[in-house]
Design an enzyme around this catalytic site. Structure first.
Site: not given
Ligand code: ADP
Ligand code: ADP
Ligand code: ZN
Length: 216
Positions: A13, A88, A127, A161, A172
Site C-alpha cells: 500500500k 480498517r 522492510r 519499524r 497483524r
Molecule cells: P502496515 O503497513 O503493516 O499495513 P500501518 O503502518 O498501516 O501497517 O499500521 C501500523 C499499525 O498502526 C497497525 O498495526 C495498527 O496498530 C495501527 N493503525 C494504523 N492504521 C489504523 C487504523 N485505521 N485503525 C486502527 N489502527 C491503525
Molecule cells: P504496506 O504499506 O501495505 O504495509 P509496503 O508498501 O510497506 O506495504 O511494502 C512492504 C515491503 O514489501 C516493503 O519493503 C516494499 O519494498 C516491499 N514491496 C512492496 N511491493 C512489493 C512487490 N510488489 N513485490 C515485492 N516487494 C514489494
C-alpha cells in the site's frame, strides 16, 4: 479523485501510494505514518497507540476516526487523496462515508491488493525505510541502486519499524482477516471495489492500478 488502498500489512500500500501521489498529484494519507509521528512526538494519542501498535492490535475506532476527520479537513486534501491504512474496520468505513458526504466528496475507487499471507511475512520482515526521506526499501525485493545509499535523497541512515517482527506479523495478519477484510463486501456492494494482484512485481502492480483507475 479519492482512492483507498486496502490490503493486509506488507501488501504494498505505502509503496504504491507514493507512486500514485506523484503521478496523479494526490495526497497520501497513511494512518500508520500519522500514528508513528504521534508516538515519536510523545502526544496523548501516541501514548495510547504505542503498546497497541507494538502488539499488532488496532488503535480504537474513535481515535482513528477523529485523526482522519481532522486531516481530511485540511485544504490540501480537497484535490484528492489516497488513503493507506484507513479504514480498517466497518465502523471506520461507515464514519468515512459520513465525513465525505458532509463535505460533498466521494470515493472514486477502493483498490484491494491481494497477497498471500506467507509472502507477507517475508515482505514485512525485510522492510526498511530511509530515515531522512521515508523512501521504502526491502532487503531482497527493493534494494537501493547503490548499497547503503537512498536512491531518492542520498541519505545513508535507514530504519526498521518496531512492529515489523515475525511474531507481530502473525497477529497483524489475524487482525486483518478478522477486522479489515470484512469491509471488502461493503465496498463491493457500492460497486467501487477493484482488485489487483499484489504478488506481481512492483512496476506491474502500478500498471494494474493505473488500469483500474482509468477504467473506472
Ligand atoms: P502496515 O503497513 O503493516 O499495513 P500501518 O503502518 O498501516 O501497517 O499500521 C501500523 C499499525 O498502526 C497497525 O498495526 C495498527 O496498530 C495501527 N493503525 C494504523 N492504521 C489504523 C487504523 N485505521 N485503525 C486502527 N489502527 C491503525
Ligand atoms: P504496506 O504499506 O501495505 O504495509 P509496503 O508498501 O510497506 O506495504 O511494502 C512492504 C515491503 O514489501 C516493503 O519493503 C516494499 O519494498 C516491499 N514491496 C512492496 N511491493 C512489493 C512487490 N510488489 N513485490 C515485492 N516487494 C514489494
Ligand atoms: Zn532518502
Amino acid at each position: 479523485m479519492n482512492v483507498i488502498l486496502l490490503g493486509p500489512p506488507g501488501a504494498g500500500k505505502g509503496t504504491q501510494a507514493k507512486r500514485l501521489e506523484k503521478r496523479h498529484n494526490l495526497i497520501q494519507l497513511s494512518t500508520g505514518d500519522m500514528l508513528r509521528a504521534a508516538v515519536a512526538s510523545g502526544s496523548e494519542l501516541g501514548k495510547k497507540a504505542k503498546s497497541l501498535m507494538d502488539a499488532g492490535h488496532l488503535v480504537p475506532d474513535d481515535l482513528m476516526i477523529s485523526l482522519i476527520a481532522d486531516r481530511i479537513d485540511q485544504p490540501d486534501c480537497a484535490d484528492g487523496f489516497i488513503l493507506d491504512g484507513f479504514p480498517r474496520t466497518t465502523a471506520q468505513a461507515e464514519a468515512l462515508d459520513e465525513m465525505l458526504a458532509e463535505k460533498g466528496m466521494k470515493l472514486h475507487s477502493v483498490i484491494e491488493m491481494k497477497v498471500e499471507d506467507e509472502i507477507l511475512v517475508d515482505r514485512i520482515t525485510g522492510r526498511y525505510t530511509c530515515a531522512n526521506c521515508g523512501a521504502g526499501y526491502h532487503d531482497s525485493f527493493q534494494r537501493p541502486k547503490v548499497a547503503g545509499v537512498c536512491d531518492a535523497c542520498g541519505g545513508t541512515e535507514f530504519k526498521r519499524r518496531a512492529d515489523d517482527t515475525a511474531e507481530t506479523v502473525r497477529t497483524r495478519l489475524a487482525t486483518y482477516h478478522a477486522q479489515t477484510a470484512p469491509i471488502l463486501p461493503y465496498y463491493q456492494g457500492k460497486g467501487i471495489l477493484k482488485a489487483v494482484d499484489g504478488m506481481a512485481g512492483i512496476d506491474q502492480v502500478t500498471d494494474q492500478i493505473e488500469r483500474v483507475l482509468g477504467a473506472a
